[in-house]
Enzyme design. Sequence first.
Site, PDB file in Angstrom:
ATOM      1  N   CYS A 112     -49.295  59.276  27.481  1.00 40.53           N
ATOM      2  CA  CYS A 112     -49.273  58.653  28.824  1.00 40.53           C
ATOM      3  C   CYS A 112     -47.932  57.998  29.154  1.00 40.53           C
ATOM      4  O   CYS A 112     -47.673  57.666  30.310  1.00 40.53           O
ATOM      5  CB  CYS A 112     -50.391  57.621  28.930  1.00 40.53           C
ATOM      6  SG  CYS A 112     -51.995  58.293  28.461  1.00 40.53           S
ATOM      7  N   HIS A 252     -49.311  52.967  34.646  1.00 40.84           N
ATOM      8  CA  HIS A 252     -50.112  54.095  34.179  1.00 40.84           C
ATOM      9  C   HIS A 252     -51.568  53.820  34.550  1.00 40.84           C
ATOM     10  O   HIS A 252     -52.095  52.745  34.275  1.00 40.84           O
ATOM     11  CB  HIS A 252     -49.963  54.235  32.663  1.00 40.84           C
ATOM     12  CG  HIS A 252     -50.991  55.129  32.055  1.00 40.84           C
ATOM     13  ND1 HIS A 252     -51.264  56.387  32.561  1.00 40.84           N
ATOM     14  CD2 HIS A 252     -51.834  54.956  31.001  1.00 40.84           C
ATOM     15  CE1 HIS A 252     -52.225  56.934  31.840  1.00 40.84           C
ATOM     16  NE2 HIS A 252     -52.591  56.091  30.899  1.00 40.84           N
ATOM     17  N   ASN A 282     -57.797  59.087  34.441  1.00 39.38           N
ATOM     18  CA  ASN A 282     -56.558  58.962  33.675  1.00 39.38           C
ATOM     19  C   ASN A 282     -55.946  60.360  33.528  1.00 39.38           C
ATOM     20  O   ASN A 282     -56.501  61.206  32.825  1.00 39.38           O
ATOM     21  CB  ASN A 282     -56.899  58.354  32.308  1.00 39.38           C
ATOM     22  CG  ASN A 282     -55.695  58.200  31.406  1.00 39.38           C
ATOM     23  OD1 ASN A 282     -54.630  58.763  31.665  1.00 39.38           O
ATOM     24  ND2 ASN A 282     -55.858  57.453  30.332  1.00 39.38           N
TER      25      ASN A 282
HETATM   26  O1  UT7 Z   1     -54.067  55.746  28.295  1.00 36.70           O
HETATM   27  C1  UT7 Z   1     -54.833  55.087  27.336  1.00 36.70           C
HETATM   28  C2  UT7 Z   1     -56.080  55.930  27.121  1.00 36.70           C
HETATM   29  N1  UT7 Z   1     -57.255  55.201  26.783  1.00 36.70           N
HETATM   30  C3  UT7 Z   1     -57.900  54.354  27.602  1.00 36.70           C
HETATM   31  O2  UT7 Z   1     -57.500  54.037  28.658  1.00 36.70           O
HETATM   32  C4  UT7 Z   1     -59.240  53.804  27.131  1.00 36.70           C
HETATM   33  C5  UT7 Z   1     -59.246  52.353  26.733  1.00 36.70           C
HETATM   34  N2  UT7 Z   1     -60.582  51.932  26.514  1.00 36.70           N
HETATM   35  C6  UT7 Z   1     -61.447  51.590  27.515  1.00 36.70           C
HETATM   36  O3  UT7 Z   1     -61.059  51.561  28.663  1.00 36.70           O
HETATM   37  C7  UT7 Z   1     -62.865  51.217  27.150  1.00 36.70           C
HETATM   38  O4  UT7 Z   1     -62.939  50.940  25.768  1.00 36.70           O
HETATM   39  C8  UT7 Z   1     -63.894  52.316  27.537  1.00 36.70           C
HETATM   40  C9  UT7 Z   1     -63.985  52.436  29.043  1.00 36.70           C
HETATM   41  C10 UT7 Z   1     -63.502  53.663  26.925  1.00 36.70           C
HETATM   42  C11 UT7 Z   1     -65.283  51.956  27.007  1.00 36.70           C
HETATM   43  O5  UT7 Z   1     -65.652  50.679  27.465  1.00 36.70           O
HETATM   44  P1  UT7 Z   1     -66.177  49.562  26.441  1.00 36.70           P
HETATM   45  O6  UT7 Z   1     -66.544  48.379  27.230  1.00 36.70           O
HETATM   46  O7  UT7 Z   1     -65.126  49.377  25.380  1.00 36.70           O
HETATM   47  O8  UT7 Z   1     -67.470  50.223  25.879  1.00 36.70           O
HETATM   48  P2  UT7 Z   1     -67.879  50.548  24.368  1.00 36.70           P
HETATM   49  O9  UT7 Z   1     -67.063  51.684  23.850  1.00 36.70           O
HETATM   50  O10 UT7 Z   1     -67.929  49.287  23.570  1.00 36.70           O
HETATM   51  O11 UT7 Z   1     -69.358  51.039  24.581  1.00 36.70           O
HETATM   52  C12 UT7 Z   1     -70.392  50.168  25.046  1.00 36.70           C
HETATM   53  C13 UT7 Z   1     -71.673  50.951  25.101  1.00 36.70           C
HETATM   54  C14 UT7 Z   1     -71.994  51.681  23.812  1.00 36.70           C
HETATM   55  O12 UT7 Z   1     -73.392  51.685  23.635  1.00 36.70           O
HETATM   56  P3  UT7 Z   1     -74.102  50.633  22.635  1.00 36.70           P
HETATM   57  O13 UT7 Z   1     -73.493  50.896  21.295  1.00 36.70           O
HETATM   58  O14 UT7 Z   1     -73.763  49.283  23.184  1.00 36.70           O
HETATM   59  O15 UT7 Z   1     -75.531  50.992  22.755  1.00 36.70           O
HETATM   60  C15 UT7 Z   1     -71.538  53.098  24.073  1.00 36.70           C
HETATM   61  O16 UT7 Z   1     -72.220  54.039  23.309  1.00 36.70           O
HETATM   62  O17 UT7 Z   1     -71.587  51.965  26.111  1.00 36.70           O
HETATM   63  C16 UT7 Z   1     -71.884  53.239  25.526  1.00 36.70           C
HETATM   64  N3  UT7 Z   1     -71.090  54.265  26.216  1.00 36.70           N
HETATM   65  C17 UT7 Z   1     -71.501  54.857  27.352  1.00 36.70           C
HETATM   66  N4  UT7 Z   1     -72.607  54.723  28.089  1.00 36.70           N
HETATM   67  C18 UT7 Z   1     -72.716  55.482  29.200  1.00 36.70           C
HETATM   68  C19 UT7 Z   1     -69.872  54.749  25.887  1.00 36.70           C
HETATM   69  N5  UT7 Z   1     -69.474  55.657  26.771  1.00 36.70           N
HETATM   70  C20 UT7 Z   1     -70.473  55.748  27.699  1.00 36.70           C
HETATM   71  C21 UT7 Z   1     -70.640  56.521  28.865  1.00 36.70           C
HETATM   72  N6  UT7 Z   1     -71.768  56.341  29.582  1.00 36.70           N
HETATM   73  N7  UT7 Z   1     -69.702  57.395  29.289  1.00 36.70           N
END
Ligand code: UT7
Length: 325
Positions: A112, A252, A282
Amino acid sequence: MGGVILGTGSALPRRVVTNKELEKIVDTSDEWIRARTGIKQRHISSEGEYTYVLASRAAEKALEMAGMAAAEIDLLVVATISSHMLMPSSACFVQREIGANKAFAYDINAACSGFLYGLDMADHYIRADSSKKILVIGAETLSGRLNWDDRNTCILFGDGAGAAVVGASDNTARGMVGSNHFSDGSLWNLLYMHTAESCNSEIKVEDWCGAHIVMEGKEVFKHAVKAMEDAVRGLLAKTGTDLADVTMVVPHQANVRILNNLMERLELSKEKVFINAPLYGNTSAASIPIALDEANRNGRIKEGDLVLFCAFGGGFTWGASLIKW
Ligand code: UT7
């Protein structure tokens, strides 16, 4: 005399995929995606809309704005992690498509941050020889590099391309003010593209389902916000710039939640920050040049404005750049 952006352009695939449509292919919901990322939809490439094809369309628009022919370009750089082929580079394909016959051409792999690394390189070329004309492009079709069963990643990314023609200007007050770039390869395994199991014994063979992005979302989030904040603060200190004097910030477009965190930490007002992640997701190396082109064409940037960029991506790679428009 440093590099000045003489023209911008962008191109997106025709097909738009909404969060609702993703609900049909992976266990997710429009509500979850909007709440966690602010993303509403993304453009996804169809047959023939390869990375180099989108890159070429963006490049042609940037050249048109700059009033320049492709044959005048000396150097053509494409920042991408989703090249049509590993070899030749996307840059060589773009050269063929647009007829930039005089240019030498190569790709940058910095995820990125690739477009900002490219701008920095272009600036240094132009400082060494002010006659040079350089095309810097960020282009991705990451839809072909995702595991569509992995809801942690597949909902985040989109396809597209953006381009900038960089050259010198008679007005020496314009151009790149400074940049502040970093990498940390020791954190590679928090965000990487699983390309072939044979390449790296640390990657498990059973995970293989074609090239795809693997990410520890929470960790990436924390690193991204802190790294971009530090890069921006460092750049402001290095260039003796007051954040209050910056007219527009084009970050970004990782996702809206990351950007809200960054704005809070830097105490930036929303009006100053250009955000289009809700519409495109993204798009990795393409996100800054697409946002820049939109801001430019919508009249949000005027000559003399101070425009600040910041990025963070796999590698890790990150940085910030400041341009007097
Ligand atoms: O250019 C850099 C590239 N990367 C990024 O920009 C990503 C950076 N990371 C983020 O923006 C965030 O970490 C995410 C948006 C990817 C995820 O958000 P989060 O608040 O960190 O969620 P999490 O990974 O802690 O997941 C929370 C819950 C989990 O369920 P449990 O374990 O609490 O039951 C996940 O399994 O949300 C679940 N989950 C989803 N649920 C519905 C993860 N992805 C999804 C989804 N839909 N797509």
